[in-house]
Each structure stands twice: as C-alpha cells, then as structure tokens.
Design an enzyme around this catalytic site. Structure first.
Site, short mmCIF file in Angstrom:
data_model
loop_
_atom_site.label_atom_id
_atom_site.label_comp_id
_atom_site.label_asym_id
_atom_site.label_seq_id
_atom_site.Cartn_x
_atom_site.Cartn_y
_atom_site.Cartn_z
N THR A 162 0.90 -0.95 -0.12
CA THR A 162 0.06 0.08 -0.02
C THR A 162 1.00 1.08 0.01
O THR A 162 2.01 1.15 0.37
CB THR A 162 -1.05 0.00 1.18
OG1 THR A 162 -1.92 1.14 1.02
CG2 THR A 162 -0.30 0.12 2.44
N TYR A 163 0.26 2.31 -0.32
CA TYR A 163 0.99 3.67 -0.52
C TYR A 163 0.15 4.74 -0.18
O TYR A 163 -1.13 4.61 -0.32
CB TYR A 163 1.66 3.61 -1.73
CG TYR A 163 0.72 4.00 -3.02
CD1 TYR A 163 0.45 2.77 -3.38
CD2 TYR A 163 0.57 5.14 -3.33
CE1 TYR A 163 -0.43 2.83 -4.70
CE2 TYR A 163 -0.32 5.08 -4.61
CZ TYR A 163 -0.96 3.93 -5.27
OH TYR A 163 -1.55 4.28 -6.23
N ARG A 167 4.67 -1.44 -9.80
CA ARG A 167 4.41 -1.21 -8.54
C ARG A 167 4.35 -2.33 -7.62
O ARG A 167 3.91 -3.39 -7.85
CB ARG A 167 3.23 -0.25 -8.34
CG ARG A 167 3.14 0.35 -7.12
CD ARG A 167 1.70 1.35 -7.21
NE ARG A 167 1.92 2.74 -7.59
CZ ARG A 167 1.45 3.76 -8.06
NH1 ARG A 167 0.42 3.80 -8.64
NH2 ARG A 167 2.06 4.91 -8.05
N ASP A 209 -7.10 -2.47 -3.88
CA ASP A 209 -8.20 -1.84 -4.72
C ASP A 209 -9.17 -3.10 -5.13
O ASP A 209 -10.26 -2.49 -5.89
CB ASP A 209 -7.63 -1.07 -5.56
CG ASP A 209 -6.46 -1.48 -6.56
OD1 ASP A 209 -6.24 -2.42 -6.24
OD2 ASP A 209 -5.88 -1.03 -7.47
N GLU A 253 3.51 -11.10 -12.89
CA GLU A 253 2.70 -12.54 -12.40
C GLU A 253 3.52 -13.43 -13.22
O GLU A 253 3.83 -14.71 -12.64
CB GLU A 253 1.37 -12.28 -12.88
CG GLU A 253 0.50 -11.38 -12.15
CD GLU A 253 0.33 -9.96 -12.88
OE1 GLU A 253 1.10 -9.80 -13.44
OE2 GLU A 253 -0.35 -9.03 -12.43
N HIS A 285 -10.87 -7.11 -10.52
CA HIS A 285 -10.00 -6.37 -10.41
C HIS A 285 -10.59 -4.73 -10.62
O HIS A 285 -10.47 -4.02 -11.79
CB HIS A 285 -8.78 -6.28 -11.55
CG HIS A 285 -7.77 -5.74 -11.80
ND1 HIS A 285 -7.49 -4.61 -12.49
CD2 HIS A 285 -6.72 -5.69 -10.96
CE1 HIS A 285 -6.22 -3.99 -12.39
NE2 HIS A 285 -5.95 -4.70 -11.39
N THR A 286 -11.34 -4.36 -9.65
CA THR A 286 -11.87 -3.17 -9.63
C THR A 286 -10.90 -1.88 -9.08
O THR A 286 -9.92 -2.30 -8.82
CB THR A 286 -12.84 -2.89 -8.49
OG1 THR A 286 -12.47 -3.49 -7.34
CG2 THR A 286 -14.21 -3.81 -9.04
#
Ligand SMILES: *[C@@H]1O[C@H](CO)[C@@H](O)[C@H](O)[C@H]1NC(C)=O
Ligand SMILES: *[C@@H]1O[C@H](CO)[C@@H](O)[C@H](O)[C@H]1NC(C)=O
Ligand SMILES: *[C@@H]1O[C@H](CO)[C@@H](O)[C@H](O)[C@H]1NC(C)=O
Ligand SMILES: *[C@@H]1O[C@H](CO)[C@@H](O)[C@H](O)[C@H]1NC(C)=O
Ligand SMILES: *[C@@H]1O[C@H](CO)[C@@H](O)[C@H](O)[C@H]1NC(C)=O
Length: 335
Positions: free
Chosen positions: A97-98, A164, A194, A281, A308-309
C-alpha cells in the site's frame, strides 16, 4: 346561510362562556390547594429531592462504568473468539500500500472483508520510509492477526510506468521465509487493496498444494481473464487473455495463490523491476511452477470470485485551491 349560523352559534357562545368561568374557578381552587400544600410540605421535599437526585447520579455513573466494562469484555471476546484453528492452513494475505487520498477507504474496505475470513494473517507493507500512523491506527482497530512492514521503492523505480509493489511484496516474501518453517501450513495470496473479493475465494485457495489459479473479473481489457481447462484431465491447457497473450502466465496478481511450503522451498523466487510491464505475475510464477502443475479452483475456473476493480481517483479541485491558499479541509482529521 350566515344568519342561520349566527343564530345557531349564540347558545354555544353562552355555553362556552359558562364553562370557561367554571374552569377558571376550579383552576383557582387547585392553585390554592397547591399553595397550601407547598407551604406546609414543600420545604421538606426539596431536601428529599436533592438526596434522590444524588442517588440517581450515582446510579448513572455505575451504569456508565458497567457499560464500558461490557464493551471492553466484548472487544476482548471478539479478539479471542475470532476463529483460529491451529490445524487449518493460514492464509497470508500480502497487501502493498502507499499514501494517497483513497488509501484509508481502500484499506478499510479490504480489512472489513478480511475480518470475515478465518485463519488469516494480513501482511501490510507500506511504500514509505517509516510506518504511517494512518495504517498503524487502522491495523490497531481491526481484530485481524497482522504484520505491519514498510520499505520504500528505490528512487529509479518511483517514476510512473515502473512496476508497483515489487519491493513491498518481496519484503513480505522475505518476512515469510525468515519467520515461517516447513511445519507451518499456509497459503500466500497477493491481495491488492483496490480489488473486490468474494469470501469464497479464500475458501478456494486455502488447501493449495503448490500454486492454484482461478478467473479474475474486469481485467486485461476483458470482462474476465481465466485459465482454459481440458475438461477430461481437469488441467490448465491455456488462457483466454487478449492483452499480451504471449505472457507465460497471462493472469492477474489476484488470480493465483501459492502454498507457504512452496514459497519456502523455492527460496530464490522474487519479484523484479527488470521485467516488462504486466509481466510481474509471469515472472514470479515462472520461478515457482509450470502450467501443467497449476491447480484450478473455483469449480474448474467457472466462477468469478475476485474482481480487479479500480477506484476512480477523487477530484480534489476545490481542495487544491484551498491548499494554494495554505488551507486544508482535513486539519486534525484522518480521512
Ligand atoms: C495469529 O497468528 C499466529 C500464527 O501466525 C497464530 O499462532 C496465533 O494464534 C494467531 N492469533 C490470533 C489471535 O488469531
Ligand atoms: C520476522 O518477524 C519479526 C516480527 O514481526 C520481525 O521483527 C522480523 O523483521 C521478521 N523478519 C524478517 C526477515 O522480516
Ligand atoms: C484433453 O486431454 C485428453 C487426455 O490427455 C486428450 O486426449 C484430449 O485431446 C484433450 N482435449 C483437449 C480439448 O485438449
Ligand atoms: C473439475 O473437472 C474434473 C475433470 O473433468 C472433474 O474430475 C472434477 O470433478 C471437476 N471439479 C469440480 C469442482 O467441478
Ligand atoms: C534482472 O535483475 C536481476 C537482479 O535484480 C539480475 O539477476 C537479472 O539478470 C536481471 N535480468 C535481466 C533480464 O536483466
């Protein structure tokens, strides 16, 4: 018409007048009685009243204390009663997280999903030079079994377009390899903050032997990206992906889980920066498995249990105007 009603109303007017007078008389009588009663008995009552008020106040304090005690007990109980079965595999949900405006909202939503999953250990890794109080407070408020880590993305990779979460996911892998042994049963899942998760996806992944896979909704420019199975053998024979289908494992981070023992066995497997965008991946999975060994889950990959919203970035035009004047709407508030 009006005359008739006037005639009709006359006796009524007289009647009202009579009752009003009677009422006034009785009211005066009542007032007299009250004054007499107050003069004879009222003074003593005020002492009695003060005593009663004091005991009520004492009761109130007692009730408030009891309520606080009960709430404390309840909180302790929720912590203890959270289902933890030492025999069942632990799901290690790894969330990089960021800091950004929606961070607390995303982490709150994810944490409240994870609270419904038994035997779950949440590893949250901040992209930061130190732990933020926002994440620390959030973790303290959840009843989740968790580990809070931080590591900053090195400068050359902080620009847009760099993958990221590389450094952060690797920190979690290092933590697992350092702190867990082959006797620990578990499964590792890279759960970004997310996505939207059905609770069912956690049941599916829990008994992963090496690497399990399942469909992911709303990703790769499609409604669903999923493994294709040979229905006779029940093995993964391909993928339906449209974006870069040449990827060795054209699958989203949310579409697979790895058993803890396998992570420990393949101790050199890490994420890396020097791989093309969208190949993280494939990069990690190539180090861990081959397609033939993948374990399809979610009813032979016929169920979509994770999406994957993506949260739309909030428009903060008014806030930015305030900031230009040295003002913030969230002074003293954690948003
Ligand atoms: C937290 O996780 C550890 C294993 O990582 C486990 O031994 C412990 O019982 C868990 N505690 C709670 C309260 O769930
Ligand atoms: C192992 O866990 C402990 C406690 O969370 C932590 O202090 C330590 O840094 C971990 N080891 C690694 C390599 O992350
Ligand atoms: C599925 O696997 C069986 C056994 O290996 C093979 O005979 C068959 O051709 C395969 N079907 C497809 C559609 O690939
Ligand atoms: C998945 O497919 C395999 C092979 O056709 C079959 O044996 C198995 O029962 C299926 N599993 C589920 C959960 O549908
Ligand atoms: C990527 O970086 C790793 C070290 O982080 C290095 O070992 C590897 O050779 C590099 N691969 C490529 C294709 O540059």
């Amino acid at each position: 018409m009006s005359i008739k009603s006037k005639e009709n109303s006359m006796p009524i007017y007289v009647a009202i007048d009579m009752t009003t007078k009677k009422r006034l008389f009785w009211c005066l009588c009542l007032l007299l009685v009250f004054v007499v009663w107050y003069v004879f008995f009222g003074a003593g009552r005020s002492e009695q009243y003060a005593a009663m008020k004091q005991s009520m106040d004492e009761y109130e304090t007692l009730l408030r204390e009891t309520r606080e005690q009960i709430l404390d007990r309840l909180k302790m109980c929720q912590r203890d009663c959270q289902h933890w079965d030492p025999e069942a595999p632990v799901i290690y949900a790894v969330t990089p997280t960021y800091a950004r405006p929606v961070q607390k909202a995303e982490l709150t939503r994810l944490s409240q999903t994870l609270m419904h999953v038994s035997n779950l250990h949440w590893i949250v890794i901040e992209d930061a030079v130190k732990k933020s109080s926002l994440v620390e407070n959030l973790l303290a408020r959840t009843n989740l079994n968790h580990t809070h880590l931080f590591v900053q993305t090195p400068v050359p990779y902080r620009r847009k377009g760099s993958p990221r979460g590389v450094e952060q996911r690797n920190a979690a892998l290092r933590w697992l390899r350092k702190n867990k042994t082959m006797n620990d049963k578990g499964v590792v899942y890279f759960a970004d903050d997310d996505n939207s998760y059905s609770l069912q996806v956690f049941d599916e992944m829990r008994y992963t032997k090496e690497v399990s896979v399942w469909p992911v909704g709303l990703v790769g420019g499609l409604m669903v990206e999923k493994p294709i199975l040979n229905l006779t053998t029940g093995k993964v024979v391909g993928w339906n992906s449209a974006w870069r289908p040449d990827r060795p494992f054209p699958i989203d981070m949310a579409g697979f889980a790895i058993s803890l023992q396998h992570i420990l066995k393949k101790s050199k497997a890490y994420f890396a920066y020097n791989v093309s965008g969208g190949f993280q991946e494939s990069h990690i999975l190539q180090q861990l498995t081959v397609r033939e060994n993948l374990e399809p889950k979610a009813d032979n990959c016929t169920q979509v249990l994770v999406w994957h919203t993506r949260t739309e970035g909030p428009r903060l035009t008014e806030e930015n105007k305030l900031i230009a004047r040295g003002i913030h709407s969230d002074v003293g508030l954690e948003v």
